[in-house]
Enzyme design. Structure first.
Site, PDB file in Angstrom:
ATOM      1  N   GLU A 160      13.825   6.803  14.803  1.00 27.90           N
ATOM      2  CA  GLU A 160      14.151   8.192  15.158  1.00 27.90           C
ATOM      3  C   GLU A 160      15.497   8.335  15.870  1.00 27.90           C
ATOM      4  O   GLU A 160      15.586   8.926  16.942  1.00 27.90           O
ATOM      5  CB  GLU A 160      13.020   8.793  15.994  1.00 27.90           C
ATOM      6  N   GLU A 276       3.774   6.675   8.347  1.00 32.49           N
ATOM      7  CA  GLU A 276       2.905   7.309   9.350  1.00 32.49           C
ATOM      8  C   GLU A 276       2.255   8.562   8.757  1.00 32.49           C
ATOM      9  O   GLU A 276       2.137   9.588   9.430  1.00 32.49           O
ATOM     10  CB  GLU A 276       3.708   7.672  10.606  1.00 32.49           C
TER      11      GLU A 276
END
Length: 361
Positions: A160, A276
């Site tokens: 991220e 995810e």
């Protein structure tokens, strides 16, 4: 994991949910589980996030190789869990996950080495200079990746690092070292993780083909330009099957859009994975919402099928009982393949049917 909303720019794509499909139980074989079906087609893994807890039903589903042949530690390998104070390492939780993988013959996707979140204050507020922070980063990667050398099939090395517009996120690593922190982290991972481990950049909201997806492509090219090992890009795929309060109107893209995004990365010579996956909606569930969710899951799976170097799919948990989503988005949830009572949902059937329907290439 992320807690961000999808930007308004996604609406420009004009993406909507396809007409829900009726995944009747007569249309596929129930004699296979998800991982069994996936590996029979020559792909690598179907996995789930793992938190070890006292729930024999949930843990039993994960222990069996029928549906999952891979696990990702949900929190146990993050920086705050493994190095809460400088050079004071705590591995009890991470070791338990590694022992679980060994005991039940699972691949282990390790997550994550360098991330701005779940980072102890001694790192984020330490006011270190460039040289010192690089040394801290190397020591952390050496101790954590080195402890599980060649036990991790994959490592999410950097997680991220991007804003929604594709620019770099403000973080202690970027603000101190600059964009070079990314190839530096990969260089250390290459040095310590072991030759059998694939190294990934991982992020959310890449699935829409927006500026952020191009930002991840830029990161991939950056690391490659340093001559450093990077083997894949992970798309987190925290998605929705309808417009919700948290998504700003975006829903799971169509198959072609998803496929095209995966190819942004595989065309540069690396593999990809959904890392995810969950697909939420505004609760409570209805039959129509569950069918739309099933169709959204099928689109994700089909896109992975379409790209030969899409090696695996990890769902972010087994049951809605333990999903992170309601705790962050209180009106949303029901995002996983089993409901809160561990009944398989239409989404489970859609994933299995989609896998079984494609021919091994």
């Amino acid at each position: 994991m992320h807690f961000s909303t999808i930007t308004a720019a996604l609406a420009l794509l004009g993406l909507g949910a396809a007409t829900p499909t009726d995944y009747s139980t007569s249309s596929y074989s129930k004699n296979q589980g998800l991982a069994q079906a996936w590996t029979s087609k020559g792909r690598q893994y179907i996995g789930t996030a793992l938190t070890i807890r006292d729930d024999p039903v949930e843990q039993g589903i994960i222990q069996s190789r029928t549906d999952f042949n891979s696990i990702t530690p949900e929190n146990a390998m993050k920086w705050e869990s493994t190095e809460p104070q400088r050079n004071n390492f705590t591995f009890a939780g991470a070791d338990a996950v590694a022992d679980f993988a060994d005991r039940y013959n699972k691949e282990m996707r390790c997550h994550t080495l360098v991330w701005h979140s779940q980072l102890p204050a001694w790192v984020s507020q330490g006011n270190f200079d460039n040289k010192t922070l690089i040394s801290i980063m190397e020591n952390h990667i050496k101790k954590v990746a080195g402890r599980y050398k060649n036990k991790c099939t994959h490592w999410d090395v950097v997680n991220e690092a991007l804003n929604e517009d594709g620019t770099y996120r403000s973080s202690v690593f970027y603000n101190t070292i600059g964009e070079a922190f990314i190839p530096i982290a990969f260089r250390f991972a290459e040095k310590y993780a072991g030759s059998k481990t694939k190294l990934y950049y991982n992020d959310y909201n890449l699935e829409y083909g927006s500026a952020k997806a191009l930002g991840a492509q830029r990161i991939l090219k950056l690391v490659q330009s340093y001559g450093v090992q990077i083997d894949g890009v992970g798309l987190q795929a925290h998605l929705s099957s309808e417009a919700t309060a948290s998504t700003g109107g975006g829903v799971t893209p169509d198959v072609q859009t998803l496929t095209n995004v995966l190819k942004l990365y595989t065309d540069l010579g690396v593999e990809v994975a959904y890392t995810e996956l969950d697909v939420r909606f505004t609760t409570p569930a209805t039959d129509a919402k569950l069918k739309a969710q099933a169709d959204a899951y099928a689109r994700v799976v089909q896109s992975c099928i379409n790209v030969k170097r899409c090696v695996g799919i990890t769902v972010w948990g087994v049951s809605d009982k333990y999903s992170w989503i309601p705790g962050v988005f209180p009106t949303e949830g029901a995002a996983l393949l089993w409901d809160e009572n561990f009944n398989k949902k239409p989404a489970y059937s859609s994933v299995l049917k989609t896998i079984q329907s494609f021919r091994k290439s």
